[in-house]
Design a protein around this motif. Structure first.
Motif, PDB file in Angstrom:
ATOM      1  N   ILE A 242      -6.804  -1.288  -1.671  1.00 15.20           N
ATOM      2  CA  ILE A 242      -7.686  -0.205  -2.101  1.00 15.20           C
ATOM      3  C   ILE A 242      -9.153  -0.641  -2.039  1.00 15.20           C
ATOM      4  O   ILE A 242     -10.059   0.189  -1.973  1.00 15.20           O
TER       5      ILE A 242
ATOM      6  N   CYS B 188       3.729   5.511  -4.463  1.00 13.42           N
ATOM      7  CA  CYS B 188       3.391   4.250  -3.799  1.00 13.42           C
ATOM      8  C   CYS B 188       3.820   3.065  -4.659  1.00 13.42           C
ATOM      9  O   CYS B 188       4.447   2.121  -4.170  1.00 13.42           O
TER      10      CYS B 188
ATOM     11  N   VAL C 149       0.376  10.526  -1.947  1.00  9.82           N
ATOM     12  CA  VAL C 149      -0.350   9.335  -2.407  1.00  9.82           C
ATOM     13  C   VAL C 149      -1.851   9.588  -2.328  1.00  9.82           C
ATOM     14  O   VAL C 149      -2.303  10.479  -1.620  1.00  9.82           O
ATOM     15  N   ALA C 150      -2.597   8.789  -3.073  1.00 13.61           N
ATOM     16  CA  ALA C 150      -4.018   9.092  -3.260  1.00 13.61           C
ATOM     17  C   ALA C 150      -4.947   8.383  -2.284  1.00 13.61           C
ATOM     18  O   ALA C 150      -6.138   8.661  -2.261  1.00 13.61           O
ATOM     19  N   CYS C 151      -4.427   7.444  -1.506  1.00 15.35           N
ATOM     20  CA  CYS C 151      -5.330   6.778  -0.555  1.00 15.35           C
ATOM     21  C   CYS C 151      -4.572   6.517   0.739  1.00 15.35           C
ATOM     22  O   CYS C 151      -3.339   6.544   0.769  1.00 15.35           O
TER      23      CYS C 151
HETATM   24  S1  SF4 Z   1      -1.486   4.956  -2.374  1.00 16.90           S
HETATM   25 FE1  SF4 Z   1      -1.967   5.051  -4.568  1.00 16.90          FE
HETATM   26  S2  SF4 Z   1      -0.980   3.247  -5.524  1.00 16.90           S
HETATM   27 FE2  SF4 Z   1      -0.995   2.978  -3.299  1.00 16.90          FE
HETATM   28  S3  SF4 Z   1      -2.812   1.727  -2.944  1.00 16.90           S
HETATM   29 FE3  SF4 Z   1      -3.418   3.882  -2.634  1.00 16.90          FE
HETATM   30  S4  SF4 Z   1      -4.139   4.595  -4.614  1.00 16.90           S
HETATM   31 FE4  SF4 Z   1      -3.078   2.651  -4.971  1.00 16.90          FE
END
Ligand code: SF4
Length: 399
Positions: free
Chosen positions: A164, A335, A373-375
């Motif tokens: 991240i 994730c 998922v956030a990223c």
């Molecule tokens: S998908 Fe979500 S948990 Fe996975 S690295 Fe990105 S922000 Fe973090």
């Protein structure tokens, strides 16, 4: 055989290469920075737009990144990338002044007064080299605030390993001492460049510049693994693997390739792609920025990993999944939990305790991560593992 065009790798290739500042200055080091320090940021941005350099991870024009930069941002050079099979950044860090000069030019363009070189904690030799190089550059007044105003500070920030931190919000949080997670709100005050991109900056802005190049790290089952530099789009994947990196060891058979690094899909050796009206084999795909996104892949960071029939595919997948599971930040459930499950399942398969339902369960898990998922890292992980499990499902099955 395609002709190599080493610009970024030129000095590293020399037998007498020395990473010190005196050697760098004797090769006209910091001349481009000096030239543009006297110019306005606007003319620097215009020169970059004309040069057409693209950020090596995303393919976005560097001039666009500079134009969209927030007011007085922090500039972060992401030397934190260490996915399996990508040794390019670590190689480039051994020529630290080239990177520092590029970063200083980028800082001048966006109005940054502070540069962080965000480096993985386990790259101890490179951290020492870079810290010494920053102090040498400070002694020559390239780094540090200038008496009459202007100038830019620089330092190394040692990161602990989290994907991240390759993202603006994540790295900003890490630098101020917070838990690195993505943010859904606000605007980052950080501009990020990759190591290769800032290493390219001085070359594309030099008076003699003619050609945009790209550095590729080729590894896995090839006879001459290493970093190679070519004009963008001047060679195909097949030429890179066979002509440049020596191809496979005689007698071995190609099973799959990560053409864009492990943050993208692994592709079967015999795969065909529809490129406009043509059907093109994997080997005939040009190594440029624009072809791969049309195929649902990205050029990524320019690492190519070749998987032949001599390697234990289970070990590759387990090793990769261990990397993914330790790099996630844990912010989003699919994730965080998905990577933990996948890792546990693969380790169980590796121990010979696999179950008949494992392959389908792994495919289902990766499907459930996508879009939830956030990223981008979560998406990349899902794509990568899904492609490996699909391609090598027979190797993962327990009889
Ligand atoms: S998908 Fe979500 S948990 Fe996975 S690295 Fe990105 S922000 Fe973090």
């Amino acid at each position: 055989m395609p002709l190599e065009y080493p610009l970024v790798l030129k000095h590293l290739r020399e037998k007498a290469f020395k990473p010190g500042i005196e050697a760098y200055l004797s090769l006209e080091g910091y001349q481009v920075y000096r030239r543009f320090l006297e110019a306005s940021a606007e003319s620097l941005k215009q020169a970059m737009r004309t040069a057409g350099l693209r950020e090596c991870g995303t393919g976005v024009l560097v001039a666009d990144i500079w134009d969209r930069a927030p007011q007085k941002p922090i500039l972060v050079i992401n030397a934190h990338v260490s996915e399996p099979g990508n040794f390019k950044d670590r190689t480039l860090l051994r020529d630290p002044h080239q990177m520092i000069e590029g970063a200083l030019i980028a800082a001048h363009a966006v109005g940054a007064e502070q540069i962080y070189f965000y480096v993985r904690s386990d790259w101890t030799a490179e951290i020492k080299l870079l810290e010494a190089a920053i102090e040498d550059a400070r002694a020559y007044c390239f780094v540090g605030k200038l008496e009459g105003g202007g100038g830019c500070e620089a330092c190394v920030y040692v990161g602990g390993g989290a994907a991240i931190c390759g993202e603006t919000f994540g790295v900003e949080a890490a630098i101020v001492g917070c838990r690195p997670v993505p943010s859904m709100m606000g605007h980052p005050s950080v501009v990020i460049h990759s190591v290769e991109t800032v290493c390219q900056v001085k070359h594309v802005l030099s008076v003699a510049h003619e050609t945009l190049t790209r550095v590729f790290a080729v590894g896995g089952g090839v006879q001459r693994p290493g970093c190679y530099e070519f004009p963008c789009g001047s060679l195909t994947l097949g030429e890179l693997i066979y002509d440049v990196a020596g191809g496979l060891v005689p007698g071995r058979k190609l099973r799959g390739v990560f053409p864009c690094g492990v943050f993208s899909k692994c592709v079967a050796a015999e795969a065909l792609f529809a490129l406009g009206p043509r059907q093109v084999s994997l080997y005939d795909l040009p190594m440029d920025f624009d072809t791969w996104p049309q195929l649902g892949l990205s050029m990524g960071r320019g690492s190519v990993i070749v998987i032949d029939d001599a390697v234990n595919v289970r070990s590759i997948i387990v090793n990769l999944m261990r990397f993914f599971a330790t790099e996630i930040c844990g912010f989003c459930v699919p994730c965080r939990e998905g990577s933990r499950w996948l890792h546990q399942m693969l380790e169980r398969i590796q121990r010979g305790e696999g179950r008949p339902s494992d392959v389908e369960l792994m495919l289902s898990l990766t499907d459930q991560m996508r879009g939830r998922v956030a990223c981008p890292f979560g998406e990349f992980m899902a794509d990568s593992v899904h492609s490996l499990v699909t391609l090598f499902r027979e190797d993962l099955k327990t009889t």
